[in-house]
Design an enzyme around this catalytic site. Sequence first.
Site, PDB file in Angstrom:
ATOM      1  N   CYS A 154     -27.943  20.377 -16.414  1.00 33.34           N
ATOM      2  CA  CYS A 154     -28.511  19.415 -17.361  1.00 33.34           C
ATOM      3  C   CYS A 154     -28.228  19.825 -18.807  1.00 33.34           C
ATOM      4  O   CYS A 154     -27.081  19.784 -19.234  1.00 33.34           O
ATOM      5  CB  CYS A 154     -30.004  19.228 -17.090  1.00 33.34           C
ATOM      6  SG  CYS A 154     -30.678  17.719 -17.826  1.00 33.34           S
ATOM      7  N   HIS A 211     -29.763  17.488 -11.092  1.00 29.99           N
ATOM      8  CA  HIS A 211     -30.618  18.620 -10.725  1.00 29.99           C
ATOM      9  C   HIS A 211     -30.487  18.977  -9.244  1.00 29.99           C
ATOM     10  O   HIS A 211     -31.161  18.405  -8.408  1.00 29.99           O
ATOM     11  CB  HIS A 211     -32.078  18.305 -11.050  1.00 29.99           C
ATOM     12  CG  HIS A 211     -32.374  18.287 -12.509  1.00 29.99           C
ATOM     13  ND1 HIS A 211     -32.705  19.414 -13.225  1.00 29.99           N
ATOM     14  CD2 HIS A 211     -32.348  17.271 -13.409  1.00 29.99           C
ATOM     15  CE1 HIS A 211     -32.887  19.102 -14.492  1.00 29.99           C
ATOM     16  NE2 HIS A 211     -32.680  17.803 -14.639  1.00 29.99           N
ATOM     17  N   GLU A 264     -31.666  21.544  -7.911  1.00 26.41           N
ATOM     18  CA  GLU A 264     -32.900  22.233  -7.506  1.00 26.41           C
ATOM     19  C   GLU A 264     -34.060  21.263  -7.334  1.00 26.41           C
ATOM     20  O   GLU A 264     -35.207  21.677  -7.182  1.00 26.41           O
ATOM     21  CB  GLU A 264     -33.261  23.284  -8.560  1.00 26.41           C
ATOM     22  CG  GLU A 264     -34.047  22.797  -9.750  1.00 26.41           C
ATOM     23  CD  GLU A 264     -33.303  21.853 -10.685  1.00 26.41           C
ATOM     24  OE1 GLU A 264     -33.944  21.172 -11.502  1.00 26.41           O
ATOM     25  OE2 GLU A 264     -32.057  21.772 -10.600  1.00 26.41           O
TER      26      GLU A 264
END
Length: 397
Positions: free
Chosen positions: A289, A373, A375
Amino acid sequence: MSKAYLILADGSFFEGNSIGAEGKTIGETVFTTGMTGYVETLTDPSYFGQIVTQTFPLIGNYGVQPEDFESKKSWVRGYIVRELCDGPSNFRCQGDLDSFLKAQNIVGICGIDTRKLTKILREAGVMNGMIISGQEAEKIGIKKADDGSCQLVSEAILKEIKEYKIENAVESVQSLCKEKGGDFKGQRPLGEGVAENAEGACSEGETSPVKFSVCLFDFGAKANIERELEKRGCKVTVLPYDATAQDVIELNPDGIMLSNGPGDPAENVSIIEEIRKLCQSKIPIFGICLGHQMLALARGAKTSKLKYGHRGGNHPVKDLESGRVYITSQNHGYAVESDTIPAYAKLSFVNANDNTCEGLTYTDIPAFSVQFHPEACGGPHDTNFLFDRFIAMMQEK
């Protein structure tokens, strides 16, 4: 419930009910399309300075679970939902959303047409807005038109809304550590409640034996980045945003993680310069990001603001090598301009909706980055394999 009002910089006006704290707040009004994960959204430092609109109509139905927090507190400037559930039901629930918003002093509004609001933001682009309720609402002098069809607000109020600007975003969200070299463990404000193997957390299970050391730059890092690294056998040292390249090199890590975070990436001139120096060290780098954007800036690319950004858990990205499309979680208002990518980098992922840059792989240094993302908590987890790619890169090095 008392009345609350949302006023946008273009004069658009919404009347609803107050949730959370009463008062006045101004921020950049954005929308997120996530059907779940509102707890993670509220505690994601990347939303610093923003009034967040949930497009999913019912929010709060499973309550609040502190072990799912992505940082120590909520960073949003305000919160907008269509319908707030005041009777949550979940075996992990430790409180209702309205109480959480009050405790965090977040001013919110519910009962408005969030579909209409989202259409305005999609067509006009993100814009500043104000949520106002309680005694503050009585002071601003809202007037109804003669036909009763609309409300009017003073030019002074609109001027105040328009003048708001997100500043010092990265510096303001030191979410994981306060001192250089600070260890993430023990500094989680919720203690063991946010441990790697916390019941119900995204990264369940024991962590692997330590194989690699990773320096994680905290630009507003989400807690699950560290969890995913530890799960794969990484000892993680969290560094503040203003750590220098020399600080990192002295630690002699196997890899460097550049985290997510808020604000305009190009404003972080000194951070970008330190990243540029780190690229010369040949230490493997993985950026997510904001980290992806600043790595690109350090290598000579440019970034620009998107009309309304990408926020939510259902954004499709295409892997240009395999042709496969993954569903991803995203939260960003800026993107790397594809036509500015240097010759020693190749586009690895693109957004399937608007074809913007979603990932880069560098051919002259061991580094890669993604805009989305991998994660993501609470999902999707389709691109979680990118952490394994980072591990393989460190192993090869």
